[in-house]
Design a protein around this motif. Structure first.
Motif, PDB file in Angstrom:
ATOM      1  N   VAL A  39       0.732  -1.200   0.041  1.00 53.57           N
ATOM      2  CA  VAL A  39      -0.101   0.094  -0.072  1.00 53.57           C
ATOM      3  C   VAL A  39       0.728   1.205   0.035  1.00 53.57           C
ATOM      4  O   VAL A  39       0.694   2.161   0.768  1.00 53.57           O
ATOM      5  CB  VAL A  39      -0.832   0.144   1.300  1.00 53.57           C
ATOM      6  CG1 VAL A  39      -1.945   1.014   1.171  1.00 53.57           C
ATOM      7  CG2 VAL A  39      -1.657  -1.321   1.402  1.00 53.57           C
ATOM      8  N   ASP A  40       1.771   1.272  -0.889  1.00 50.77           N
ATOM      9  CA  ASP A  40       2.607   2.446  -0.904  1.00 50.77           C
ATOM     10  C   ASP A  40       2.206   3.856  -1.212  1.00 50.77           C
ATOM     11  O   ASP A  40       1.142   3.804  -2.090  1.00 50.77           O
ATOM     12  CB  ASP A  40       4.005   2.100  -1.819  1.00 50.77           C
ATOM     13  CG  ASP A  40       4.642   0.955  -1.860  1.00 50.77           C
ATOM     14  OD1 ASP A  40       4.331   0.096  -0.870  1.00 50.77           O
ATOM     15  OD2 ASP A  40       5.364   0.649  -2.480  1.00 50.77           O
ATOM     16  N   PRO A  41       2.207   4.984  -0.383  1.00 47.99           N
ATOM     17  CA  PRO A  41       1.804   6.145  -1.071  1.00 47.99           C
ATOM     18  C   PRO A  41       2.693   6.646  -2.181  1.00 47.99           C
ATOM     19  O   PRO A  41       3.890   6.276  -2.308  1.00 47.99           O
ATOM     20  CB  PRO A  41       1.953   6.932   0.468  1.00 47.99           C
ATOM     21  CG  PRO A  41       3.192   6.212   0.877  1.00 47.99           C
ATOM     22  CD  PRO A  41       2.960   4.916   0.631  1.00 47.99           C
ATOM     23  N   ASN A  42       1.870   7.085  -2.924  1.00 44.89           N
ATOM     24  CA  ASN A  42       2.466   7.573  -4.342  1.00 44.89           C
ATOM     25  C   ASN A  42       1.851   8.955  -5.017  1.00 44.89           C
ATOM     26  O   ASN A  42       0.955   9.136  -4.494  1.00 44.89           O
ATOM     27  CB  ASN A  42       2.450   6.478  -5.525  1.00 44.89           C
ATOM     28  CG  ASN A  42       3.109   5.302  -5.179  1.00 44.89           C
ATOM     29  OD1 ASN A  42       4.508   5.346  -5.241  1.00 44.89           O
ATOM     30  ND2 ASN A  42       2.567   4.101  -5.064  1.00 44.89           N
ATOM     31  N   TYR A  55      -2.128   5.860  -3.890  1.00 50.30           N
ATOM     32  CA  TYR A  55      -1.573   4.775  -2.963  1.00 50.30           C
ATOM     33  C   TYR A  55      -2.031   3.408  -3.664  1.00 50.30           C
ATOM     34  O   TYR A  55      -2.838   3.429  -4.618  1.00 50.30           O
ATOM     35  CB  TYR A  55      -2.374   4.722  -1.634  1.00 50.30           C
ATOM     36  CG  TYR A  55      -3.695   4.631  -1.869  1.00 50.30           C
ATOM     37  CD1 TYR A  55      -4.453   3.357  -2.005  1.00 50.30           C
ATOM     38  CD2 TYR A  55      -4.632   5.662  -1.570  1.00 50.30           C
ATOM     39  CE1 TYR A  55      -6.056   3.016  -1.948  1.00 50.30           C
ATOM     40  CE2 TYR A  55      -6.022   5.353  -1.588  1.00 50.30           C
ATOM     41  CZ  TYR A  55      -6.608   4.440  -1.847  1.00 50.30           C
ATOM     42  OH  TYR A  55      -8.083   4.109  -1.965  1.00 50.30           O
ATOM     43  N   TYR A  57      -3.222  -0.281  -4.153  1.00 48.51           N
ATOM     44  CA  TYR A  57      -4.079  -1.244  -3.747  1.00 48.51           C
ATOM     45  C   TYR A  57      -4.294  -2.400  -4.764  1.00 48.51           C
ATOM     46  O   TYR A  57      -4.102  -2.302  -5.958  1.00 48.51           O
ATOM     47  CB  TYR A  57      -5.462  -0.640  -3.208  1.00 48.51           C
ATOM     48  CG  TYR A  57      -6.249  -0.453  -4.277  1.00 48.51           C
ATOM     49  CD1 TYR A  57      -7.339  -1.298  -4.655  1.00 48.51           C
ATOM     50  CD2 TYR A  57      -6.199   0.800  -5.053  1.00 48.51           C
ATOM     51  CE1 TYR A  57      -8.179  -0.788  -5.608  1.00 48.51           C
ATOM     52  CE2 TYR A  57      -7.204   1.096  -6.062  1.00 48.51           C
ATOM     53  CZ  TYR A  57      -8.179   0.285  -6.454  1.00 48.51           C
ATOM     54  OH  TYR A  57      -8.979   0.623  -7.586  1.00 48.51           O
ATOM     55  N   TRP A  65      -3.799   2.131  -8.762  1.00 46.41           N
ATOM     56  CA  TRP A  65      -3.295   3.469  -7.776  1.00 46.41           C
ATOM     57  C   TRP A  65      -4.765   4.013  -7.422  1.00 46.41           C
ATOM     58  O   TRP A  65      -5.553   4.436  -8.131  1.00 46.41           O
ATOM     59  CB  TRP A  65      -2.404   4.437  -8.611  1.00 46.41           C
ATOM     60  CG  TRP A  65      -1.139   4.304  -8.514  1.00 46.41           C
ATOM     61  CD1 TRP A  65      -0.420   3.168  -8.111  1.00 46.41           C
ATOM     62  CD2 TRP A  65      -0.351   5.401  -8.674  1.00 46.41           C
ATOM     63  NE1 TRP A  65       0.951   3.636  -8.016  1.00 46.41           N
ATOM     64  CE2 TRP A  65       1.062   4.725  -8.450  1.00 46.41           C
ATOM     65  CE3 TRP A  65      -0.374   6.814  -8.858  1.00 46.41           C
ATOM     66  CZ2 TRP A  65       2.205   5.451  -8.607  1.00 46.41           C
ATOM     67  CZ3 TRP A  65       0.994   7.312  -9.303  1.00 46.41           C
ATOM     68  CH2 TRP A  65       2.161   6.821  -9.073  1.00 46.41           C
ATOM     69  N   SER A  97       4.972   1.542  -7.860  1.00 44.78           N
ATOM     70  CA  SER A  97       5.326   3.025  -7.152  1.00 44.78           C
ATOM     71  C   SER A  97       5.802   3.923  -8.117  1.00 44.78           C
ATOM     72  O   SER A  97       6.389   3.744  -9.232  1.00 44.78           O
ATOM     73  CB  SER A  97       6.173   2.716  -6.075  1.00 44.78           C
ATOM     74  OG  SER A  97       5.576   2.267  -4.904  1.00 44.78           O
ATOM     75  N   GLU A 302       6.236   9.101   0.760  1.00 49.90           N
ATOM     76  CA  GLU A 302       5.980  10.027  -0.376  1.00 49.90           C
ATOM     77  C   GLU A 302       5.733  11.574   0.397  1.00 49.90           C
ATOM     78  O   GLU A 302       5.247  11.647   1.329  1.00 49.90           O
ATOM     79  CB  GLU A 302       4.521   9.590  -0.940  1.00 49.90           C
ATOM     80  CG  GLU A 302       4.136  10.457  -1.838  1.00 49.90           C
ATOM     81  CD  GLU A 302       4.818  10.344  -3.302  1.00 49.90           C
ATOM     82  OE1 GLU A 302       4.772  10.977  -4.327  1.00 49.90           O
ATOM     83  OE2 GLU A 302       6.054   9.413  -3.327  1.00 49.90           O
ATOM     84  N   TRP A 316       3.703   4.571   4.582  1.00 49.51           N
ATOM     85  CA  TRP A 316       2.952   3.440   4.982  1.00 49.51           C
ATOM     86  C   TRP A 316       3.313   2.611   5.983  1.00 49.51           C
ATOM     87  O   TRP A 316       4.707   2.268   6.277  1.00 49.51           O
ATOM     88  CB  TRP A 316       3.039   2.430   3.444  1.00 49.51           C
ATOM     89  CG  TRP A 316       2.294   1.001   3.763  1.00 49.51           C
ATOM     90  CD1 TRP A 316       1.257   0.712   4.550  1.00 49.51           C
ATOM     91  CD2 TRP A 316       2.672  -0.287   3.363  1.00 49.51           C
ATOM     92  NE1 TRP A 316       1.035  -0.421   4.484  1.00 49.51           N
ATOM     93  CE2 TRP A 316       1.715  -1.075   3.761  1.00 49.51           C
ATOM     94  CE3 TRP A 316       3.835  -0.626   2.368  1.00 49.51           C
ATOM     95  CZ2 TRP A 316       1.989  -2.573   3.454  1.00 49.51           C
ATOM     96  CZ3 TRP A 316       4.014  -1.924   2.279  1.00 49.51           C
ATOM     97  CH2 TRP A 316       2.954  -2.810   2.491  1.00 49.51           C
ATOM     98  N   MET A 343      -1.794   4.917   6.723  1.00 51.17           N
ATOM     99  CA  MET A 343      -0.825   5.967   6.613  1.00 51.17           C
ATOM    100  C   MET A 343      -0.230   6.429   7.863  1.00 51.17           C
ATOM    101  O   MET A 343      -1.076   6.647   8.704  1.00 51.17           O
ATOM    102  CB  MET A 343      -0.916   6.944   5.455  1.00 51.17           C
ATOM    103  CG  MET A 343      -1.372   6.246   4.017  1.00 51.17           C
ATOM    104  SD  MET A 343      -0.061   5.570   3.406  1.00 51.17           S
ATOM    105  CE  MET A 343      -1.042   4.774   1.779  1.00 51.17           C
TER     106      MET A 343
END
Length: 523
Positions: A39-42, A55, A57, A65, A97, A302, A316, A343
């Motif tokens: 679930v990387d923030p981007n 993010y 998902y 995203w 990402s 991010e 994350w 987050m």
């Protein structure tokens, strides 16, 4: 019952399920439904009056995203997905990402991302609409194609014309300098496949690959963006999910400092950063620091710059139960919850007067405070523990200023059981000069139960200034604007108390405030 009516019914039942869960965070941004990994923030940027954050998902076995926006960094509106997999993407393929770049003079925002598929590589998408609801992928994607059958490795010509192994993975947000566009890509796959497996020291350790373009379509490789140093990072550490930017000189933003910051993860050690000089298309790290010390649970970061010049970041928070055996009680509890993907609180970053990093939660979070509690002064005798009865629960903030005096250790424990056996401990150890969080007694289904320890050298006479946020299963703490950490803490239902203690001598709490925090997530 029609299919739409059944969908409405199921949506209501899911919402009620989440609202009954005492562990679900109320004011930390969270994916609205389902369990997801990663679930990387981007793709964070400020655009026409709104903060935007994307993010990763998962849906039907592929990576998308998600997209949210906000006016105040606290209340978030969910959009339709910003980016979806392509029609030729297979299982576990999709959007990995990347970053975002606002170019208002051209009336556009640009997302850079890693297409993870049989046709993988560095890609771009552009939006020109008011709310960034529609993103158009570049027709030439991938613009830096990777080798067929080997995702994460590309062969390009270097400045001297020789072939180089690089990657299109996890690009930074684009930046513009002297009329040209720049982007840097991560080295995870090159490191593992070419550096570690083949024992090639020249391709070991973290680095980024720098590219330049005049038109956002044709990209030239300029070489490695920086050289890592084994004093700071290991030969097995990569640089991914990177973000590169000028570091402000103040928490309020304003004119940038003379230093740049590279914020990134290594997959084995989590979030970390360099501060240094950027000139001549190269970054020279002058110092290194970590935001994750014991594992990788404070994960991909991010950030964005707002109109005031503040640098605001998220990361994350990887669930502490990830990695538990499939048949374990921890994994069964996580599965039954039906959610994940939290987050960190948004925090501002700036360069301190001493040239080191400073950080604190954004001021906007104060709008969630209510029912304030204050205590002017409280002494902590050596070996004695005090229960602060004025605040308890799972949604609050505490500000404490503590004069250490003769004490060698002070502790603020939250989510404590009535008998004190269960607790999550935030502490300062004067002998180790360390700010710590201990989750070894946080609850019976904790998963990763550890002591996280961050270096924090206090000056003579300096008081310890803590800000501690409790939000469902999340405990996030800041110390003296110089260190911060966040962990999951899956406490039992009756573990709601707050306690203070000192060891090795007396300490004095010279200021103590707390507030209940209003949840900002809809459920």
């Amino acid at each position: 019952m029609t299919s739409l009516e059944e969908s409405v019914r199921q949506a209501r039942l899911l919402r009620e399920h989440y609202l009954r869960d005492p562990h679900r965070p109320g004011y930390h941004l969270i994916v609205p439904e389902g369990r997801h990994h990663p679930v990387d923030p981007n793709g964070a940027l400020y655009w026409k009056g709104r903060y935007h954050l994307c993010y990763i998902y998962q849906h039907d076995g592929q990576h998308y995203w998600g997209h949210v926006s906000s006016r105040d960094l606290v209340h978030w509106r969910h959009h339709l997905p910003a980016l979806c997999p392509d029609s030729d993407d297979g299982p576990n393929d999709g959007i990995f990402s990347g970053g975002a770049f606002a170019e208002p003079e051209q009336g556009r925002a640009v997302i850079s991302y890693w297409k993870y598929s049989a046709h993988s590589g560095f890609c771009l998408a552009t939006s020109t609409d008011e709310n960034l609801d529609t993103w158009i992928k570049h027709p030439g994607n991938p613009l830096i194609p990777e080798r067929p059958g080997q995702r994460g490795i590309a062969v390009v010509k270097g400045p001297d014309g020789a072939e180089c192994l690089v990657s299109g993975a996890d690009p930074t947000g684009i930046w513009k300098h002297d009329g040209r566009y720049y982007v840097a890509t991560g080295n995870l796959i090159v490191l593992h496949e070419e550096g570690l497996k083949k024992n090639n020291p020249a391709l070991q350790g973290d680095t980024l690959y720098l590219f330049e373009s005049e038109d956002l379509t044709h990209w030239r490789y300029l070489g490695e963006f920086y050289k890592s140093d084994r004093r700071w990072t290991g030969a097995n550490e990569d640089c991914m999910c990177a973000d590169f930017f000028p570091l402000p000189a103040s928490p309020a933003g304003g004119t940038p400092s003379s230093r740049h910051m590279l914020l990134f993860i290594s997959h084995n050690r989590g979030c970390q950063y360099y501060i240094g000089n950027y000139q001549g298309n190269r970054f020279e790290p002058l110092q290194h620091g970590r935001m994750s010390w014991v594992d990788h649970r404070f994960g991909p970061p991010e950030s964005l710059a707002d109109p005031q010049g503040r640098r605001i970041m998220w990361a994350w928070l990887v669930d502490s139960r990830v990695g538990c055996p499939p048949d374990s009680a921890e994994e069964q509890a996580a599965k039954a919850s039906g959610w994940s993907g939290v987050m960190s609180l948004p925090r501002v970053l700036w360069l301190g007067d001493d040239g080191t990093l400073r950080m604190r939660p954004v001021d906007e979070l104060k709008t969630l405070r209510y029912r304030p509690v204050r205590k002017q002064r409280m002494s902590l005798a050596d070996g004695r523990e005090i229960v602060w009865k004025n605040i308890r629960g799972r949604s609050f903030e505490i500000e404490a200023e503590i004069a250490l005096g003769a004490a060698r250790r002070v502790e603020l424990s939250v989510l404590c059981s009535p008998d004190g056996a269960e607790r999550t401990v935030i502490s300062y150890d004067a002998d180790q000069q360390a700010f710590q969080m201990d989750t070894r007694r946080s609850g019976p289904l904790q998963g990763a139960a550890v002591v996280e320890s961050a270096p924090l050298a206090m000056k003579d006479g300096e008081t310890l200034k803590l800000r501690v946020f409790v939000d469902g299963c999340i405990v996030e703490a800041f110390a003296n604007d110089r260190q911060a950490m966040a962990r999951h803490a899956f406490a039992s239902p009756d573990s709601t108390e707050v306690r203070f203690s000192a060891a090795g001598g007396q300490a004095d709490i010279t200021g103590l405030k707390a507030w209940h925090m209003m949840p900002s997530n809809p459920w």
